[in-house]
Motif scaffolding. Structure first.
Motif, mmCIF file in Angstrom:
data_model
loop_
_atom_site.group_PDB
_atom_site.id
_atom_site.type_symbol
_atom_site.label_atom_id
_atom_site.label_comp_id
_atom_site.label_asym_id
_atom_site.label_seq_id
_atom_site.Cartn_x
_atom_site.Cartn_y
_atom_site.Cartn_z
ATOM 1 N N ILE A 1 0.727 -1.316 -0.075
ATOM 2 C CA ILE A 1 0.164 0.037 0.095
ATOM 3 C C ILE A 1 0.790 1.221 -0.107
ATOM 4 N N ALA A 2 1.825 1.189 0.773
ATOM 5 C CA ALA A 2 2.595 2.424 0.891
ATOM 6 C C ALA A 2 3.541 2.608 -0.424
ATOM 7 N N MET B 1 3.676 5.930 -5.337
ATOM 8 C CA MET B 1 3.754 6.045 -6.945
ATOM 9 C C MET B 1 2.485 6.692 -7.343
ATOM 10 N N GLY B 2 1.719 7.309 -6.370
ATOM 11 C CA GLY B 2 0.758 8.159 -6.900
ATOM 12 C C GLY B 2 -0.703 7.603 -6.787
ATOM 13 N N GLY C 1 -9.616 4.795 -5.862
ATOM 14 C CA GLY C 1 -10.116 3.782 -6.732
ATOM 15 C C GLY C 1 -9.000 2.891 -7.338
ATOM 16 N N GLN C 2 -7.953 3.397 -7.702
ATOM 17 C CA GLN C 2 -6.889 2.747 -8.088
ATOM 18 C C GLN C 2 -5.915 2.211 -7.336
ATOM 19 N N LEU C 3 -5.981 2.504 -6.047
ATOM 20 C CA LEU C 3 -5.473 1.582 -4.971
ATOM 21 C C LEU C 3 -6.203 0.588 -4.652
#
Length: 146
Positions: free
Chosen positions: A44-45, A50-51, A55-57
């Motif tokens: 996660i970090a 990386m931005g 939703g992308q995460l």
């Protein structure tokens, strides 16, 4: 669950759906929660560095990392739902495998009871082999375990 379904829905198809969904939802939810909770925080970090946001995460990190747990939940959910459908058909339905199993029991027709049990078992094994086995194999190869 069946008594609650009878009170809420009566002897209808809605009762069968309720019993089926209620039987499956807990296994899927608990396994998904466990999968998300067990994600390495470094993943996660790194994604956040990386931005990745919102939703992308979720779509690029959380779901793929939790997917092995989710598959286990889907498999358990399927098993609970399948048993729930058969159990609900025993009570609610006038057509279906559970109903035919119950008719065989009431008529003391052992061959019908055994035949229905075999059909129920074969359907469960076929679904497990066609859907879940292929899905598990893909995930295992994706994570380099096969």
């Amino acid at each position: 669950m069946e008594p609650l379904a009878i009170v809420w829905f009566g002897l209808t198809d809605a009762g069968i759906i309720f019993v089926t969904v209620a039987g499956a939802i807990f296994a899927v939810t608990i396994n998904t929660y466990t999968g998300v909770k067990n994600i390495n925080p470094d993943y996660i970090a790194a994604a956040q560095n990386m931005g990745a946001k919102g939703g992308q995460l979720i779509t690029k990190v959380l779901i793929p990392a939790a997917f092995p747990y989710m598959i286990s939940g889907f498999k358990q959910g399927w098993a609970f739902a399948w048993r729930g459908v058969i159990g609900a058909e025993l009570l609610f339905s006038f057509l279906g495998l559970g109903f035919l199993l119950n008719v065989g029991r009431q008529l003391s027709d052992v061959s019908q009871v055994i035949a229905m049990m075999l059909v129920i078992m074969i359907i469960g094994i076929v679904i497990d082999g066609l859907i879940f086995k292929k899905l598990e194999d893909k995930v295992m190869s994706r994570w380099g375990l096969r």
